[in-house]
Design a protein around this motif. Structure first.
Motif, PDB file in Angstrom:
ATOM      1  N   ARG A   1       0.802  -1.413  -0.123  1.00 50.91           N
ATOM      2  CA  ARG A   1       0.052   0.030  -0.189  1.00 50.91           C
ATOM      3  C   ARG A   1       0.823   1.081   0.151  1.00 50.91           C
ATOM      4  NH1 ARG A   1      -3.047  -3.489  -0.626  1.00 50.91           N
ATOM      5  NH2 ARG A   1      -4.887  -4.058   0.350  1.00 50.91           N
ATOM      6  N   GLY A   2       0.355   2.356  -0.607  1.00 53.19           N
ATOM      7  CA  GLY A   2       0.955   3.526  -0.303  1.00 53.19           C
ATOM      8  C   GLY A   2       1.967   4.060  -1.585  1.00 53.19           C
ATOM      9  N   ALA A   3       2.441   5.216  -1.358  1.00 51.86           N
ATOM     10  CA  ALA A   3       3.233   5.666  -2.435  1.00 51.86           C
ATOM     11  C   ALA A   3       4.362   6.700  -1.807  1.00 51.86           C
ATOM     12  CB  ALA A   3       2.682   6.506  -3.502  1.00 51.86           C
ATOM     13  N   PHE A   4       5.540   6.497  -2.088  1.00 50.21           N
ATOM     14  CA  PHE A   4       6.685   7.349  -1.484  1.00 50.21           C
ATOM     15  C   PHE A   4       6.637   8.584  -2.164  1.00 50.21           C
ATOM     16  CE2 PHE A   4      10.818   8.977  -0.950  1.00 50.21           C
ATOM     17  CZ  PHE A   4      11.309   8.733   0.292  1.00 50.21           C
ATOM     18  N   ARG A   5       6.599   9.873  -1.094  1.00 49.93           N
ATOM     19  CA  ARG A   5       6.779  10.914  -1.432  1.00 49.93           C
ATOM     20  C   ARG A   5       8.186  11.518  -0.780  1.00 49.93           C
ATOM     21  NH1 ARG A   5       1.620   9.983  -0.091  1.00 49.93           N
ATOM     22  NH2 ARG A   5       0.193  10.522  -1.985  1.00 49.93           N
ATOM     23  N   ARG A   6       8.916  12.086  -1.893  1.00 49.28           N
ATOM     24  CA  ARG A   6      10.080  12.672  -1.214  1.00 49.28           C
ATOM     25  C   ARG A   6       9.825  14.093  -0.512  1.00 49.28           C
ATOM     26  NH1 ARG A   6      12.200   9.739  -5.468  1.00 49.28           N
ATOM     27  NH2 ARG A   6      14.276   8.812  -5.084  1.00 49.28           N
ATOM     28  N   GLY A   7      10.519  14.246   0.545  1.00 47.45           N
ATOM     29  CA  GLY A   7      10.471  15.369   1.306  1.00 47.45           C
ATOM     30  C   GLY A   7       8.991  15.520   2.380  1.00 47.45           C
TER      31      GLY A   7
END
Length: 289
Positions: free
Chosen positions: A283-289
């Motif tokens: 699940r989810g999605a990586f977001r930088r910052g």
């Protein structure tokens, strides 16, 4: 007959008289010796055993075990630790992380890379920006830790959950988190790489992505397994060519071709904990910052 009447009269008269015959008769009727044996044995043995054993053993066990063990595990040393630190505070950190389901390695008092990966995982679960420094916020969280966020509320009691947003993997066994680890998933960047595969030099292109969805563990390999995109340690596949596997580099950002990288010490124990056909939820999605 007169003698008999006289004797009877003397006996009856002696019950209330003060003469010589009255004293011995009164003594034999009253029998003072009968009172002493009844009083002494009843009061002494009954009072002593009831008072002593009931008060002493009941108060002592209730006070001692309840107060001592409760305070100890939640008192953190609070000493600021940096990578490379050594000592008792590091031992406490390692034991505490292990007790919470993280994998910091042996409790040897050395703050190295294995312990660092466990610190990162713990900080991410507790909403702290991952860092190699164990400061006030991390110590406070170690005293009152949060549980990892459940991604699939109605999931099977034994399952693996991959949180791409947090970059962590949680293995639940019988409904409880038994292993929590830092990971590095697919970078999301398109790639084209040339590699020797099946004796020929070939070019492979694709998108380095770890797809979300619901899967199950399939086949696995022991030790180092060579794929066309690199070497995987103790891989456990769950979505085609995508697997959990150990890697020498597991950075704080997604860096793989799509697999879920994890620290080497976690990859050592995972095959013994994660069987075949176990649900894997991504699940989810990586977001930088």
């Amino acid at each position: 007959m007169a003698a008999l009447v006289t004797a009877s009269t003397l006996v009856l008269a002696g019950l209330g008289a003060h003469g010589a015959h009255a004293r011995p008769l009164a003594a034999s009727v009253t029998t003072p010796a009968a009172t002493a044996p009844i009083t002494a044995p009843i009061t002494a043995p009954i009072t002593a055993p009831i008072t002593a054993p009931i008060t002493a053993p009941i108060t002592a066990p209730i006070t001692v075990p309840v107060t001592t063990p409760v305070a100890e595990p939640v008192t953190a040393p609070g000493k600021r630790l940096r990578l490379g630190a050594k000592g008792e505070a590091v031992v406490w950190l390692q034991k505490r992380l292990a007790g919470l389901g993280y994998r910091p390695g042996r409790a040897d008092g050395r703050y190295g890379g294995t312990t660092l990966a466990a610190v990162w995982a713990f900080q991410k679960v507790n909403g702290i920006t991952p860092s190699s420094t164990v400061g006030k916020r991390t110590w406070a969280a170690l005293e009152r830790p949060k549980a990892p966020k459940v991604l699939v509320a109605n999931g099977r009691p034994t399952r693996a959950e991959v949180n791409l947003s947090k970059q962590i993997m949680v293995l639940y066994v019988d409904g409880r988190p038994r292993l929590i680890t830092h990971i590095s998933s697919g970078s999301g960047v398109p790639y084209c790489e040339t590699a020797v595969w099946q004796g020929k030099s070939q070019r492979f292109c694709g998108s380095a992505r770890t797809p979300t969805g619901d899967y199950r563990t399939t086949w696995r390999a022991s030790g180092w397994h060579k794929s066309y995109l690199g070497r995987l340690y103790n891989p456990i596949f769950f979505n085609g060519g995508i697997a959990f596997h150990g890697a020498l580099s597991v950075p704080l950002y997604p860096a793989s071709h799509g697999c879920v990288r994890m620290p080497m010490n976690v990859a050592e124990v995972l095959p013994g904990m994660l069987g075949k056909g176990v649900p894997v939820h991504v699940r989810g999605a990586f977001r930088r910052g």
